[in-house]
Design an enzyme around this catalytic site. Structure first.
Site, PDB file in Angstrom:
ATOM      1  N   GLY A   1       0.855  -1.177   0.000  1.00  0.00           N
ATOM      2  CA  GLY A   1       0.000   0.000   0.000  1.00  0.00           C
ATOM      3  C   GLY A   1       0.892   1.227   0.000  1.00  0.00           C
ATOM      4  O   GLY A   1       2.082   1.146  -0.332  1.00  0.00           O
TER       5      GLY A   1
ATOM      6  N   SER B   1       2.440  -9.931  -1.871  1.00  0.00           N
ATOM      7  CA  SER B   1       1.142  -9.334  -2.198  1.00  0.00           C
ATOM      8  C   SER B   1       0.666  -9.875  -3.538  1.00  0.00           C
ATOM      9  O   SER B   1       1.417  -9.879  -4.510  1.00  0.00           O
ATOM     10  CB  SER B   1       1.246  -7.802  -2.270  1.00  0.00           C
ATOM     11  OG  SER B   1       0.057  -7.226  -2.765  1.00  0.00           O
TER      12      SER B   1
ATOM     13  N   SER C   1      -1.956  -8.475  -5.008  1.00  0.00           N
ATOM     14  CA  SER C   1      -2.609  -7.367  -5.706  1.00  0.00           C
ATOM     15  C   SER C   1      -1.656  -6.254  -6.128  1.00  0.00           C
ATOM     16  O   SER C   1      -2.063  -5.332  -6.838  1.00  0.00           O
ATOM     17  CB  SER C   1      -3.700  -6.765  -4.810  1.00  0.00           C
ATOM     18  OG  SER C   1      -3.148  -6.283  -3.602  1.00  0.00           O
TER      19      SER C   1
ATOM     20  N   ARG D   1      -0.846  -3.343  12.239  1.00  0.00           N
ATOM     21  CA  ARG D   1      -1.855  -3.690  13.228  1.00  0.00           C
ATOM     22  C   ARG D   1      -1.309  -4.813  14.104  1.00  0.00           C
ATOM     23  O   ARG D   1      -0.760  -5.794  13.597  1.00  0.00           O
ATOM     24  CB  ARG D   1      -3.164  -4.130  12.552  1.00  0.00           C
ATOM     25  CG  ARG D   1      -3.909  -3.004  11.849  1.00  0.00           C
ATOM     26  CD  ARG D   1      -4.461  -1.981  12.842  1.00  0.00           C
ATOM     27  NE  ARG D   1      -5.157  -0.883  12.184  1.00  0.00           N
ATOM     28  CZ  ARG D   1      -4.590   0.273  11.837  1.00  0.00           C
ATOM     29  NH1 ARG D   1      -3.303   0.456  12.059  1.00  0.00           N
ATOM     30  NH2 ARG D   1      -5.310   1.226  11.270  1.00  0.00           N
TER      31      ARG D   1
ATOM     32  N   GLU E   1      -4.095  -1.727  23.242  1.00  0.00           N
ATOM     33  CA  GLU E   1      -3.398  -0.440  23.297  1.00  0.00           C
ATOM     34  C   GLU E   1      -4.128   0.504  24.243  1.00  0.00           C
ATOM     35  O   GLU E   1      -5.355   0.608  24.189  1.00  0.00           O
ATOM     36  CB  GLU E   1      -3.308   0.176  21.896  1.00  0.00           C
ATOM     37  CG  GLU E   1      -2.482  -0.653  20.926  1.00  0.00           C
ATOM     38  CD  GLU E   1      -2.373  -0.026  19.541  1.00  0.00           C
ATOM     39  OE1 GLU E   1      -2.987   1.037  19.312  1.00  0.00           O
ATOM     40  OE2 GLU E   1      -1.690  -0.605  18.686  1.00  0.00           O
TER      41      GLU E   1
ATOM     42  N   HIS F   1       2.829   3.740  19.205  1.00  0.00           N
ATOM     43  CA  HIS F   1       1.808   3.922  18.171  1.00  0.00           C
ATOM     44  C   HIS F   1       1.306   5.370  18.150  1.00  0.00           C
ATOM     45  O   HIS F   1       0.110   5.643  18.212  1.00  0.00           O
ATOM     46  CB  HIS F   1       0.635   2.951  18.381  1.00  0.00           C
ATOM     47  CG  HIS F   1      -0.227   2.809  17.156  1.00  0.00           C
ATOM     48  ND1 HIS F   1      -1.364   2.032  17.110  1.00  0.00           N
ATOM     49  CD2 HIS F   1      -0.119   3.346  15.911  1.00  0.00           C
ATOM     50  CE1 HIS F   1      -1.924   2.099  15.923  1.00  0.00           C
ATOM     51  NE2 HIS F   1      -1.183   2.896  15.170  1.00  0.00           N
TER      52      HIS F   1
ATOM     53  N   ALA G   1       2.586   8.303  15.807  1.00  0.00           N
ATOM     54  CA  ALA G   1       3.524   8.836  14.820  1.00  0.00           C
ATOM     55  C   ALA G   1       3.424  10.348  14.656  1.00  0.00           C
ATOM     56  O   ALA G   1       4.393  11.000  14.287  1.00  0.00           O
ATOM     57  CB  ALA G   1       3.289   8.156  13.467  1.00  0.00           C
TER      58      ALA G   1
END
Length: 223
Positions: free
Chosen positions: A53, A74, A76, A135, A163, A182, A184
């Site tokens: 992505g 991947s 895709s 994730r 979290e 987590h 950023a």
């Protein structure tokens, strides 16, 4: 001129502290952690990107100067995009067994939950760095803790199944786990960009223009 003994001693102590950060101490039972040597770099190293992505594409571009193979897991990913960044498609088993760095870039769905389990983590070679900033639930947590207990890989984690990560969580006790919170968007520039993006979305909605809707279901899957 030769350095005074007290300066040499202080420099030696600093060097030992730096090495401890990249080479965790031996297990309590004794012995040496296999595969975790001193500092190393990415020059010529194989890097595996699991998923494709925006983040994975940017990461692949940043890896180009290091000159190592980039493997992408991947189905895709467009062939022209892989070719543009000098990457090639690979099977999951090949990528996990070959890479020095394995970086997760998949969204979380029912199909990808626990994507890396005991069997997949066993394929990682000694010295591998496993990075997860996508994730937390992509990795089976008990399997990860068991693999870390072997002491021969490093996990760099920015996301977790729960979290914030509880203070008594066993991951906090793993010497070969690098944990970040987590979060950023800590720079003033990024906070300004997020504010501008939110404002432009509200203005577009008020003008009846199409907007990019981000609901809870999409938020859980995106990386």
């Amino acid at each position: 001129l030769p350095l005074p003994p007290e300066i040499r001693g202080r420099l030696g102590a600093l060097e030992r502290k730096m090495l401890e950060r990249v080479q965790p101490p031996a297990p309590a039972g004794g012995g040496k952690k296999a595969g975790l040597g001193g500092p190393s770099d990415l020059r010529g190293a194989v890097v595996a990107l699991i998923g494709w992505g925006h983040t994975a594409r940017r990461f692949a571009e940043l890896l180009a100067p290091f000159g190592g193979p980039v493997l992408v897991v991947s189905d895709s990913a467009p062939a022209e995009e892989l070719e543009a960044v000098g990457a090639r498609r690979a099977a999951l088993s090949e990528a996990l067994a070959a890479a020095k760095v394995v970086s997760l870039h998949k969204g979380l769905t029912d199909e990808t939950r626990g994507f890396l389990g005991e069997r997949e983590l066993a394929l990682l070679r000694p010295g591998t760095v496993l990075v997860n900033a996508a994730r937390g639930e992509l990795i089976d947590e008990p399997a990860l803790l068991a693999r870390l207990a072997q002491g021969d890989i490093v996990a760099a984690l920015d996301v977790y199944g729960e979290e914030p990560l509880p203070k008594d969580h066993p991951l906090r006790q793993a010497a070969n786990a690098i944990l970040t919170p987590h979060h950023a968007s800590t720079t003033a520039q990024e906070e300004q960009r997020m504010g501008e993006q939110a404002l432009s979305t509200v203005l577009a909605w008020a003008d009846g223009l199409p907007i990019d809707v981000l609901d809870q279901r999409r938020l859980a899957k995106m990386t």
